[in-house]
Design an enzyme around this catalytic site. Structure first.
Site, mmCIF file in Angstrom:
data_model
loop_
_atom_site.group_PDB
_atom_site.id
_atom_site.type_symbol
_atom_site.label_atom_id
_atom_site.label_comp_id
_atom_site.label_asym_id
_atom_site.label_seq_id
_atom_site.Cartn_x
_atom_site.Cartn_y
_atom_site.Cartn_z
ATOM 1 N N GLY A 1 -2.821 3.399 -15.991
ATOM 2 C CA GLY A 1 -3.451 3.996 -14.809
ATOM 3 C C GLY A 1 -2.756 5.290 -14.455
ATOM 4 O O GLY A 1 -1.816 5.720 -15.131
ATOM 5 N N CYS B 1 5.904 0.723 -1.841
ATOM 6 C CA CYS B 1 7.102 -0.002 -2.313
ATOM 7 C C CYS B 1 7.629 0.390 -3.685
ATOM 8 O O CYS B 1 8.803 0.741 -3.804
ATOM 9 C CB CYS B 1 6.838 -1.492 -2.232
ATOM 10 S SG CYS B 1 6.730 -1.984 -0.500
ATOM 11 N N LYS C 1 15.018 -8.784 -5.234
ATOM 12 C CA LYS C 1 13.835 -8.048 -4.759
ATOM 13 C C LYS C 1 13.694 -6.700 -5.481
ATOM 14 O O LYS C 1 12.629 -6.350 -5.985
ATOM 15 C CB LYS C 1 13.944 -7.845 -3.239
ATOM 16 C CG LYS C 1 12.865 -7.006 -2.623
ATOM 17 C CD LYS C 1 11.498 -7.638 -2.746
ATOM 18 C CE LYS C 1 10.398 -6.619 -2.511
ATOM 19 N NZ LYS C 1 9.063 -7.155 -2.726
ATOM 20 N N ASP D 1 7.242 -5.453 18.361
ATOM 21 C CA ASP D 1 7.152 -4.111 17.756
ATOM 22 C C ASP D 1 7.433 -3.075 18.831
ATOM 23 O O ASP D 1 7.156 -3.314 20.013
ATOM 24 C CB ASP D 1 5.760 -3.886 17.149
ATOM 25 C CG ASP D 1 5.780 -2.896 16.000
ATOM 26 O OD1 ASP D 1 5.603 -3.300 14.834
ATOM 27 O OD2 ASP D 1 5.990 -1.683 16.284
ATOM 28 N N LEU E 1 0.214 -4.583 -16.891
ATOM 29 C CA LEU E 1 0.185 -3.807 -18.134
ATOM 30 C C LEU E 1 -1.049 -2.910 -18.169
ATOM 31 O O LEU E 1 -1.454 -2.469 -19.230
ATOM 32 C CB LEU E 1 0.124 -4.765 -19.340
ATOM 33 C CG LEU E 1 1.402 -5.506 -19.743
ATOM 34 C CD1 LEU E 1 1.157 -6.321 -20.995
ATOM 35 C CD2 LEU E 1 2.560 -4.539 -19.961
ATOM 36 N N GLU F 1 -0.056 -5.968 -1.189
ATOM 37 C CA GLU F 1 -1.123 -5.557 -0.287
ATOM 38 C C GLU F 1 -2.467 -5.839 -0.964
ATOM 39 O O GLU F 1 -2.592 -5.753 -2.184
ATOM 40 C CB GLU F 1 -0.986 -4.079 0.069
ATOM 41 C CG GLU F 1 0.158 -3.868 1.031
ATOM 42 C CD GLU F 1 0.368 -2.415 1.422
ATOM 43 O OE1 GLU F 1 -0.605 -1.653 1.462
ATOM 44 O OE2 GLU F 1 1.529 -2.065 1.689
HETATM 45 P P1 NAD Z 1 5.141 -1.117 8.024
HETATM 46 O O1 NAD Z 1 5.520 0.307 8.064
HETATM 47 O O2 NAD Z 1 3.722 -1.499 7.758
HETATM 48 O O3 NAD Z 1 5.548 -1.809 9.424
HETATM 49 C C1 NAD Z 1 6.803 -1.689 10.012
HETATM 50 C C2 NAD Z 1 6.663 -1.972 11.521
HETATM 51 O O4 NAD Z 1 7.961 -2.011 12.109
HETATM 52 C C3 NAD Z 1 5.873 -0.901 12.278
HETATM 53 O O5 NAD Z 1 4.833 -1.509 13.012
HETATM 54 C C4 NAD Z 1 6.928 -0.264 13.215
HETATM 55 O O6 NAD Z 1 6.384 0.156 14.444
HETATM 56 C C5 NAD Z 1 7.880 -1.419 13.410
HETATM 57 N N1 NAD Z 1 9.239 -1.019 13.827
HETATM 58 C C6 NAD Z 1 10.004 -0.006 13.356
HETATM 59 N N2 NAD Z 1 11.200 0.005 13.984
HETATM 60 C C7 NAD Z 1 11.192 -1.021 14.860
HETATM 61 C C8 NAD Z 1 12.139 -1.539 15.797
HETATM 62 N N3 NAD Z 1 13.357 -1.004 15.953
HETATM 63 N N4 NAD Z 1 11.781 -2.609 16.539
HETATM 64 C C9 NAD Z 1 10.572 -3.179 16.406
HETATM 65 N N5 NAD Z 1 9.636 -2.739 15.538
HETATM 66 C C10 NAD Z 1 9.943 -1.676 14.780
HETATM 67 O O7 NAD Z 1 6.106 -1.805 6.982
HETATM 68 P P2 NAD Z 1 5.754 -2.897 5.853
HETATM 69 O O8 NAD Z 1 4.858 -2.311 4.834
HETATM 70 O O9 NAD Z 1 5.384 -4.171 6.504
HETATM 71 O O10 NAD Z 1 7.206 -3.039 5.159
HETATM 72 C C11 NAD Z 1 8.278 -3.602 5.857
HETATM 73 C C12 NAD Z 1 9.385 -3.910 4.861
HETATM 74 O O11 NAD Z 1 8.952 -4.923 3.949
HETATM 75 C C13 NAD Z 1 9.818 -2.744 3.972
HETATM 76 O O12 NAD Z 1 11.198 -2.865 3.719
HETATM 77 C C14 NAD Z 1 9.039 -2.939 2.689
HETATM 78 O O13 NAD Z 1 9.692 -2.378 1.576
HETATM 79 C C15 NAD Z 1 9.035 -4.452 2.596
HETATM 80 N N6 NAD Z 1 7.889 -5.010 1.855
HETATM 81 C C16 NAD Z 1 6.642 -4.487 2.049
HETATM 82 C C17 NAD Z 1 5.550 -5.055 1.384
HETATM 83 C C18 NAD Z 1 4.164 -4.474 1.522
HETATM 84 O O14 NAD Z 1 3.282 -4.899 0.793
HETATM 85 N N7 NAD Z 1 3.912 -3.518 2.399
HETATM 86 C C19 NAD Z 1 5.739 -6.168 0.561
HETATM 87 C C20 NAD Z 1 7.029 -6.693 0.415
HETATM 88 C C21 NAD Z 1 8.102 -6.107 1.090
HETATM 89 C C1 UGA Z 2 4.179 -4.614 -5.018
HETATM 90 C C2 UGA Z 2 4.588 -5.923 -5.724
HETATM 91 O O1 UGA Z 2 3.547 -6.321 -6.623
HETATM 92 C C3 UGA Z 2 4.839 -7.029 -4.702
HETATM 93 O O2 UGA Z 2 5.302 -8.213 -5.357
HETATM 94 C C4 UGA Z 2 5.914 -6.548 -3.716
HETATM 95 O O3 UGA Z 2 6.143 -7.529 -2.721
HETATM 96 C C5 UGA Z 2 5.442 -5.255 -3.072
HETATM 97 O O4 UGA Z 2 5.189 -4.253 -4.095
HETATM 98 C C6 UGA Z 2 6.470 -4.692 -2.147
HETATM 99 O O5 UGA Z 2 7.644 -4.889 -2.338
HETATM 100 O O6 UGA Z 2 6.016 -4.034 -1.244
HETATM 101 P P1 UGA Z 2 1.936 -3.647 -3.932
HETATM 102 O O7 UGA Z 2 2.670 -2.349 -3.948
HETATM 103 O O8 UGA Z 2 1.294 -4.086 -2.679
HETATM 104 O O9 UGA Z 2 2.944 -4.846 -4.360
HETATM 105 O O10 UGA Z 2 0.782 -3.603 -5.037
HETATM 106 P P2 UGA Z 2 0.732 -3.825 -6.625
HETATM 107 O O11 UGA Z 2 -0.430 -4.669 -6.926
HETATM 108 O O12 UGA Z 2 2.022 -4.250 -7.170
HETATM 109 O O13 UGA Z 2 0.385 -2.348 -7.147
HETATM 110 C C7 UGA Z 2 1.326 -1.288 -7.069
HETATM 111 C C8 UGA Z 2 0.813 -0.097 -7.837
HETATM 112 O O14 UGA Z 2 0.851 -0.359 -9.240
HETATM 113 C C9 UGA Z 2 -0.632 0.288 -7.520
HETATM 114 O O15 UGA Z 2 -0.728 1.688 -7.430
HETATM 115 C C10 UGA Z 2 -1.420 -0.216 -8.723
HETATM 116 O O16 UGA Z 2 -2.585 0.516 -8.987
HETATM 117 C C11 UGA Z 2 -0.393 -0.018 -9.842
HETATM 118 N N1 UGA Z 2 -0.621 -0.905 -11.006
HETATM 119 C C12 UGA Z 2 -0.499 -2.258 -10.871
HETATM 120 C C13 UGA Z 2 -0.932 -0.348 -12.234
HETATM 121 O O17 UGA Z 2 -1.051 0.898 -12.376
HETATM 122 N N2 UGA Z 2 -1.100 -1.171 -13.313
HETATM 123 C C14 UGA Z 2 -0.983 -2.526 -13.211
HETATM 124 O O18 UGA Z 2 -1.149 -3.224 -14.240
HETATM 125 C C15 UGA Z 2 -0.673 -3.084 -11.967
#
Ligand code: NAD
Ligand code: UGA
Length: 455
Positions: free
Chosen positions: A260, A267, A211, A31, A257, A162
Site C-alpha cells: 500500500g 500510532c 507494545k 477529560d 502483508l 481503529e
Molecule cells: P486521542 O488523542 O484520541 O485522545 C486523547 C484524549 O486525552 C483527548 O480527548 C484529550 O483531550 C485527553 N487529554 C489530554 N490530556 C489530558 C489530561 N491531562 N487530562 C485529561 N484528559 C486529557 O488519543 P488515542 O488515540 O486514544 O491514544 C491514546 C494513547 O493510546 C496513545 O498513547 C496511543 O499511542 C495509544 N493507543 C492508541 C490506539 C488507537 O487506535 N488510537 C491504539 C492503541 C494505543
Molecule cells: C495499529 C495496530 O494494528 C494496533 O494493534 C495498535 O493497537 C494500534 O496501531 C495503536 O497502537 O494505536 P491502527 O493504526 O488503528 O492499529 O490500524 P492498522 O490496521 O494497524 O493500520 C495501520 C496502517 O497500516 C494503515 O495505514 C493501513 O492502511 C496500513 N496497512 C495495514 C497496510 O498498509 N498494509 C497492511 O497489510 C495492513
C-alpha cells in the site's frame, strides 16, 4: 471495581464503554476537553468508531449507570484503579512527548487522599512509569500531608485497531499486565476477570516494550512487502501473488502483508520513531527500524510517481494542468481519523510538486472535512482543494483518480459511469482493491503490486 479513565479518545472511551458493558465495573471517564465531556454526557459520540455510539448510549443510560463522564479530577479520588489513556505524540526528534501523561500525574497528585493505583494504558516508552511516579511524589511532598500516600504505577498497553476498536477490545488476542507490585497485578487481573485466560503478566518495563515491539514488527511486515514494489514493477512480477505465496506459510502469516501507500495513522509512524529514538539514545543505531521508516516514506510516493509518469511535461518541468480525484482521506477504512494519513501526504506532495494542480477529494465519512479544512488552510493549499459529495462528483472532469483508502463502498461504484464522467482515463489504485483484469480493460489502470498493463 471503581475505575477512573483519563482521556476519552479512541483508547480511553472504548476502554470505558467496554469495561462498563462487559465487566460491569463502575467507570468514570475524565477529560480536560469540556466540550467532549458535555457531548458524551448527552450521548453524542465525538469520534466515529463502529458500534461505539450504540454502546455509549446503552451504557450511559440511567438504568445501567456504570459509565459516567466528568472534567473533575476529584472524581478520581475513590477509584480502585486509575487508567491513563491520553495522547503520546511524536516530538520532532522522534522521541515521545510525555507531557500529557505527566500532566495527568500532577493533577492526580493534587487530589488523592489515599494510596493510589495507576496504570498507563497510553503507549509510552520504558522509563515513563518512573518519571510519572517522581512527578507525583514531588507534588505530594509539596502538599505537606500529615500522613504518607503511596502511589503504585503499572502498565497495561492497549492493542486495539481503529475501525474495529470495540471488536478488538472485547475479543483481545492478549491482555498485557505489567506490574512490579503484587497489588497492582491483582487489581488489573480483577478488572479483566472475564478474560483471565488472555492475561499475560510481566514487569512494567517489559510490558511497555511489548507494545512498541508489536507495533514496530507489524510496521516492519508492511515495509518489507512495500520494499519489493519497485523490483516487482521493473520485472513484471505480481507482488500480490508473491505475498499470497508467502503468507500461506503459518510461520509468516497473511496479516499485515498488504502492499500500500505506506502505513499511516496515529500510532505506527510515531511508535516506530519512538522505539528507534529510545534504542539509539541508549545503545547504538537501530538499522531495521531506520529502514522501515525510510521505506514507508518512499512508499507514500507511489501514487505520485504514477501521476508524474503520466502527466509530466518535459517543456515546463511541471505537471500538465490536471484535475486529480482522491478517493478516501482517512488512514484506513471505517474511521474518520486523518492523523498521518497517506492520503493527506499524497495531496500535500502533489500540490508541492505542482501548485497549479486541482484536487477533488471524497471520503465516505465526510465529517473528516472539518479537520481537513483547517489542516489545508494551515498548509496554505486550501485553494487547490474541492470537496466532493460523493465519488461520482469527485470523478467528474478528473484526469486521474487515485484510490488512497480501501473503503469497501468503492467496490460498488459503477465504473462505466465513473469513466464517462472523467475527462481522462488514468486510474491509480494504491490499495489494489479492484478487479485487475476488468479495470485494465476500462482504464489506464495502475494497481499497486501488479504489473501495469498497457491498454
Ligand atoms: P486521542 O488523542 O484520541 O485522545 C486523547 C484524549 O486525552 C483527548 O480527548 C484529550 O483531550 C485527553 N487529554 C489530554 N490530556 C489530558 C489530561 N491531562 N487530562 C485529561 N484528559 C486529557 O488519543 P488515542 O488515540 O486514544 O491514544 C491514546 C494513547 O493510546 C496513545 O498513547 C496511543 O499511542 C495509544 N493507543 C492508541 C490506539 C488507537 O487506535 N488510537 C491504539 C492503541 C494505543
Ligand atoms: C495499529 C495496530 O494494528 C494496533 O494493534 C495498535 O493497537 C494500534 O496501531 C495503536 O497502537 O494505536 P491502527 O493504526 O488503528 O492499529 O490500524 P492498522 O490496521 O494497524 O493500520 C495501520 C496502517 O497500516 C494503515 O495505514 C493501513 O492502511 C496500513 N496497512 C495495514 C497496510 O498498509 N498494509 C497492511 O497489510 C495492513
Amino acid at each position: 471495581m471503581k475505575i477512573g479513565i483519563i482521556g476519552t479518545g479512541y483508547v480511553g472511551l472504548v476502554t470505558g464503554v467496554c469495561l462498563a458493558r462487559n465487566c460491569k465495573h463502575d467507570i468514570v471517564c475524565i477529560d480536560i476537553n469540556e466540550e467532549k465531556i458535555e457531548q458524551l454526557k448527552s450521548g453524542i459520540c465525538p469520534i466515529f468508531e463502529p458500534g461505539l455510539k450504540t454502546l455509549l448510549l446503552k451504557e450511559n443510560s440511567e438504568e445501567n449507570g456504570y459509565l459516567n463522564f466528568s472534567t473533575s479530577y476529584f472524581d478520581l479520588c475513590d477509584r480502585d484503579m486509575i487508567m491513563i489513556a491520553v495522547g503520546t505524540p511524536q516530538r520532532e526528534n522522534g522521541s515521545t512527548d510525555l507531557s500529557y501523561i505527566l500532566d495527568c500525574g500532577k493533577q492526580i497528585a493534587q487530589v488523592i487522599t489515599k494510596d493510589t493505583y495507576i496504570t498507563i494504558k497510553s503507549t509510552a516508552p520504558v522509563g515513563t512509569a518512573d518519571k510519572l511516579k517522581n512527578i507525583i511524589d514531588d507534588v505530594l511532598a509539596d502538599r505537606n500531608l500529615e500522613y504518607p500516600i503511596n502511589v503504585y504505577i503499572s502498565s497495561n498497553p492497549e492493542f486495539l485497531k481503529e475501525g474495529s476498536a470495540i471488536e478488538d477490545f472485547l475479543n483481545p488476542a492478549r491482555i498485557v499486565i505489567g506490574a512490579d507490585d503484587s497489588e497492582s497485578k491483582e487489581r488489573l487481573l480483577t478488572i479483566y476477570q472475564d478474560y483471565k485466560d488472555k492475561c499475560f503478566c510481566t514487569d512494567v518495563k517489559s510490558a511497555q516494550l511489548i507494545k512498541y515491539a508489536a507495533n514496530s514488527f507489524l510496521a516492519t511486515k508492511i515495509s518489507f512487502v512495500n520494499s519489493l514494489i519497485p523490483y516487482c514493477e521493473q520485472n513484471g512480477i505480481n507482488l500480490q501473488d508473491v505475498v499470497y505465496g508467502m503468507g500461506t506459510d503459518p510461520r509468516i502469516g497473511d496479516k499485515f502483508l498488504k502492499p500500500g501507500p505506506g502505513y499511516g495513522g496515529s500510532c505506527f509512524p510515531k511508535d516506530v520513531a519512538s522505539l528507534c529514538y529510545e534504542i539509539q539514545s541508549t545503545s547504538s543505531s537501530y538499522e531495521i527500524l531506520d529502514s522501515v521508516n525510510l521505506i514507508n516514506r518512499r512508499s507514500k510516493h507511489w501514487p505520485i510517481t504514477k501521476v508524474i509518469d503520466e502527466f509530466y511535461d518535459d517543456n515546463t518541468g511541471k505537471l500538465k494542468p490536471i484535475t486529480v480525484a482522491i478517493f478516501g482521506l482517512a488512514f484506513k477504512p471505517y474511521t474518520d481519523d486523518i492523523r498521518c494519513s497517506s492520503s493527506i501526504d499524497c495531496i500535500v506532495d502533489l500540490i508541492d510538486f505542482d501548485s497549479s494542480t486541482t484536487i477533488k477529494v471524497f471520503d465516505p465519512l465526510s465529517k473528516t472535512y472539518d479537520a481537513l479544512k483547517s489542516y489545508f488552510e494551515r498548509a496554505n493549499i486550501e485553494n487547490n482543494i474541492i470537496y466532493s459529495d460523493d465519488a461520482y462528483d469527485a470523478a467528474y472532469n478528473a484526469d486521474v483518480i487515485i484510490v488512497m483508502t480501501d473503503w469497501p463502498q468503492f467496490l460498488a461504484l459503477n465504473m462505466n459511469k465513473i469513466k464517462c464522467l472523467m475527462k481522462g482515463d488514468v486510474f491509480i489504485d494504491s490499495r489494489s482493491m479492484f478487479d485487475y483484469d476488468y479495470m485494465s480493460t476500462m482504464f489506464n489502470y495502475y494497481s499497486i503490486g501488479k504489473p501495469h498493463k498497457v491498454k
